[in-house]
Design a protein around this motif. Structure first.
Motif, PDB file in Angstrom:
ATOM      1  N   ILE A 158      34.980 -27.226 -64.704  1.00 27.41           N
ATOM      2  CA  ILE A 158      36.295 -28.049 -64.381  1.00 27.41           C
ATOM      3  C   ILE A 158      37.054 -27.718 -63.213  1.00 27.41           C
ATOM      4  N   GLY A 159      37.085 -26.357 -62.829  1.00 29.74           N
ATOM      5  CA  GLY A 159      37.503 -26.037 -61.446  1.00 29.74           C
ATOM      6  C   GLY A 159      38.726 -25.242 -61.485  1.00 29.74           C
ATOM      7  N   TYR A 160      38.695 -24.354 -62.565  1.00 28.17           N
ATOM      8  CA  TYR A 160      39.794 -23.352 -62.557  1.00 28.17           C
ATOM      9  C   TYR A 160      39.306 -21.987 -61.895  1.00 28.17           C
ATOM     10  N   ALA A 161      39.663 -21.672 -60.709  1.00 28.02           N
ATOM     11  CA  ALA A 161      39.779 -20.201 -60.002  1.00 28.02           C
ATOM     12  C   ALA A 161      41.093 -20.091 -59.565  1.00 28.02           C
ATOM     13  N   GLN A 162      42.044 -20.006 -60.566  1.00 31.62           N
ATOM     14  CA  GLN A 162      43.264 -19.833 -60.109  1.00 31.62           C
ATOM     15  C   GLN A 162      43.825 -18.345 -60.899  1.00 31.62           C
ATOM     16  N   SER A 163      44.719 -17.693 -59.972  1.00 28.25           N
ATOM     17  CA  SER A 163      45.374 -16.352 -60.667  1.00 28.25           C
ATOM     18  C   SER A 163      45.538 -16.593 -62.112  1.00 28.25           C
ATOM     19  N   GLY A 164      46.233 -17.597 -62.444  1.00 24.96           N
ATOM     20  CA  GLY A 164      46.671 -17.691 -63.936  1.00 24.96           C
ATOM     21  C   GLY A 164      45.498 -18.083 -64.820  1.00 24.96           C
ATOM     22  N   PHE A 165      44.464 -18.675 -64.676  1.00 25.56           N
ATOM     23  CA  PHE A 165      43.330 -19.004 -65.358  1.00 25.56           C
ATOM     24  C   PHE A 165      41.999 -19.137 -64.476  1.00 25.56           C
ATOM     25  N   HIS A 166      41.059 -18.075 -64.481  1.00 26.67           N
ATOM     26  CA  HIS A 166      40.188 -17.893 -63.310  1.00 26.67           C
ATOM     27  C   HIS A 166      38.906 -17.959 -64.289  1.00 26.67           C
ATOM     28  N   TRP A 167      38.002 -18.646 -63.952  1.00 27.41           N
ATOM     29  CA  TRP A 167      36.561 -18.783 -65.026  1.00 27.41           C
ATOM     30  C   TRP A 167      35.939 -17.357 -64.897  1.00 27.41           C
TER      31      TRP A 167
END
Length: 404
Positions: free
Chosen positions: A89-98
């Motif tokens: 999906i593309g979530y590699a953020q500090s608040g939601f990282h795979w």
């Protein structure tokens, strides 16, 4: 049925927190069906800041035994599937990282009391996985025989997601919502009066030249999706109307499986039954019967027997035969609705083996790992593609015309 009105539908992207949950649940369904086509799955997902939780009940060879013991390696496969879905999906953020999110797996064995009602045994055929009502719908507003407001809402977000993944729109982040309002005259869409798009974005794209770039990009996507004759001076755009939208996805709002059922179906243009689709194997009629009623309704419209068609079926848990079949063509049918009910019953018996849970899933090939692709941008109005979306075929149209 009204002829002149405004109507609105919304869609949400693959990065919306509820859709993240749907996609994880259906990825688990696909994983288990790939191991055992007769697996029983009811997988719910909750997502929030740096956390994914699975809950529900399962049963299947090579997956989990009746005591709740996982087959070797499968529990690790479940976690890997969850992380790969979030990564895709593309979530590699500090608040939601795979890679760094916390994961809880609370799946457990299916209730023996449910199993005894669903499973075929002796002279008893396979029963419905639950009681409930299911609806199917089709109309002639688009080539895919879907409500135009929802069809355009989905396609705007699909285009934006494709541009994000390809790098064409690097300022976009995964969480996006759309909404399309159309003006109808004589039952046909004649103008888009409002377009709403709220998209998560990279830092800085909420002001100045970068905001203009984002707004211009969204308008170009809309222009590439909606027919040009629907857009004009009457069209009002609301693009990120709250301003900044950097915090999104499960970090911005918790997500749950099954909370976007109107997005999944007909955008409010038709009724929806009591259950969601994602996370469920095809013995659950919430899913399989909703698919077959869409299949039948679409073939009614494709056959020219109506411009709009709603079909309802109802089931009792553990009972194989549906309790009722209802057809409403909203005054657009070329024959009486009762005549259509008889024709649909006849064609379903001849071509699908009836509307029993077994007949539906065997005739449509639903015991395959085909569900991950359904969990974003709608379960209906999609192109049949090999084993995928078989309920979108129009191969019953000729049989229906002959049965009238």
């Amino acid at each position: 049925m009204r002829s002149n009105y405004l109507f609105t539908s919304e869609s949400v992207s693959e990065g919306h927190p509820d859709k993240v949950s749907d996609q994880i649940s259906d990825a688990i369904v696909d994983l288990f069906l790939s191991k055992d086509p007769e697996a029983r799955i009811a997988c719910e997902t909750m997502t929030t800041t740096q956390l994914v939780v699975l809950a529900g009940e399962i049963r299947g060879r090579g997956i989990m035994d009746e005591q709740g013991n996982w087959a070797p390696g499968v529990e690790d496969e479940v976690e890997q599937t969850v992380r790969e879905t979030v990564k895709r999906i593309g979530y590699a953020q500090s608040g939601f990282h795979w890679e760094t999110l916390r994961f809880e797996n609370n799946l457990h064995p299916q209730s023996a009391h449910i199993a005894q009602g669903v499973d075929a045994k002796g002279n008893k055929d396979e029963g419905a996985g639950d009681q409930g009502i299911m609806f199917g719908f089709a109309c002639d507003e688009t080539p895919d025989l879907m409500p135009a407001t929802l069809d355009y809402s989905h396609k705007i977000l699909e285009r934006m997601a494709a541009d994000r993944h390809s790098g064409k729109a690097p300022f976009l982040e995964p969480d996006t919502k759309s909404q399309v309002t159309l003006k109808f005259e004589d039952g046909k869409p004649v103008a888009a009066t409002a377009i709403v798009v709220s998209t998560q974005h990279k830092a800085g794209y909420d002001e100045g030249a970068k905001q203009d770039e984002l707004h211009d990009y969204v308008k170009s996507v809309v222009a590439g999706v909606l027919p040009a004759e629907l857009l004009g001076d009457q069209t009002v755009y609301h693009i990120n109307p709250t301003g900044k939208f950097e915090i999104g996805g499960p970090d911005g709002d918790a997500g749950l499986t099954g909370r976007k059922i109107i997005v999944d179906t007909y955008g409010g243009a038709a009724p929806h039954g009591g259950g969601a689709f994602s996370g469920k194997d095809p013995t659950k009629v919430d899913r399989s019967a909703a698919y077959v009623t869409r299949y039948l309704a679409k073939n009614v419209v494709a056959a020219g027997l109506a411009k709009r068609c709603t079909i309802q079926v109802a089931y009792a848990i553990g009972v194989s035969q549906p309790l009722s079949l209802y057809v409403d063509t909203h005054g657009t049918g070329t024959v009486a609705d009762e005549t259509l009910e008889a024709a649909l019953t006849k064609v379903a018996a001849e071509k699908l083996g009836g509307l029993t849970p077994r007949g539906i899933r065997e005739s449509l090939g639903l015991n395959k790992p085909i569900y991950g692709r359904t969990a974003a941008y709608g379960h209906f109005g999609r192109k049949p593609d090999g084993d995928y979306f078989p309920w979108e075929k129009t191969d019953l149209a000729d049989a229906l015309k002959q049965a009238i």
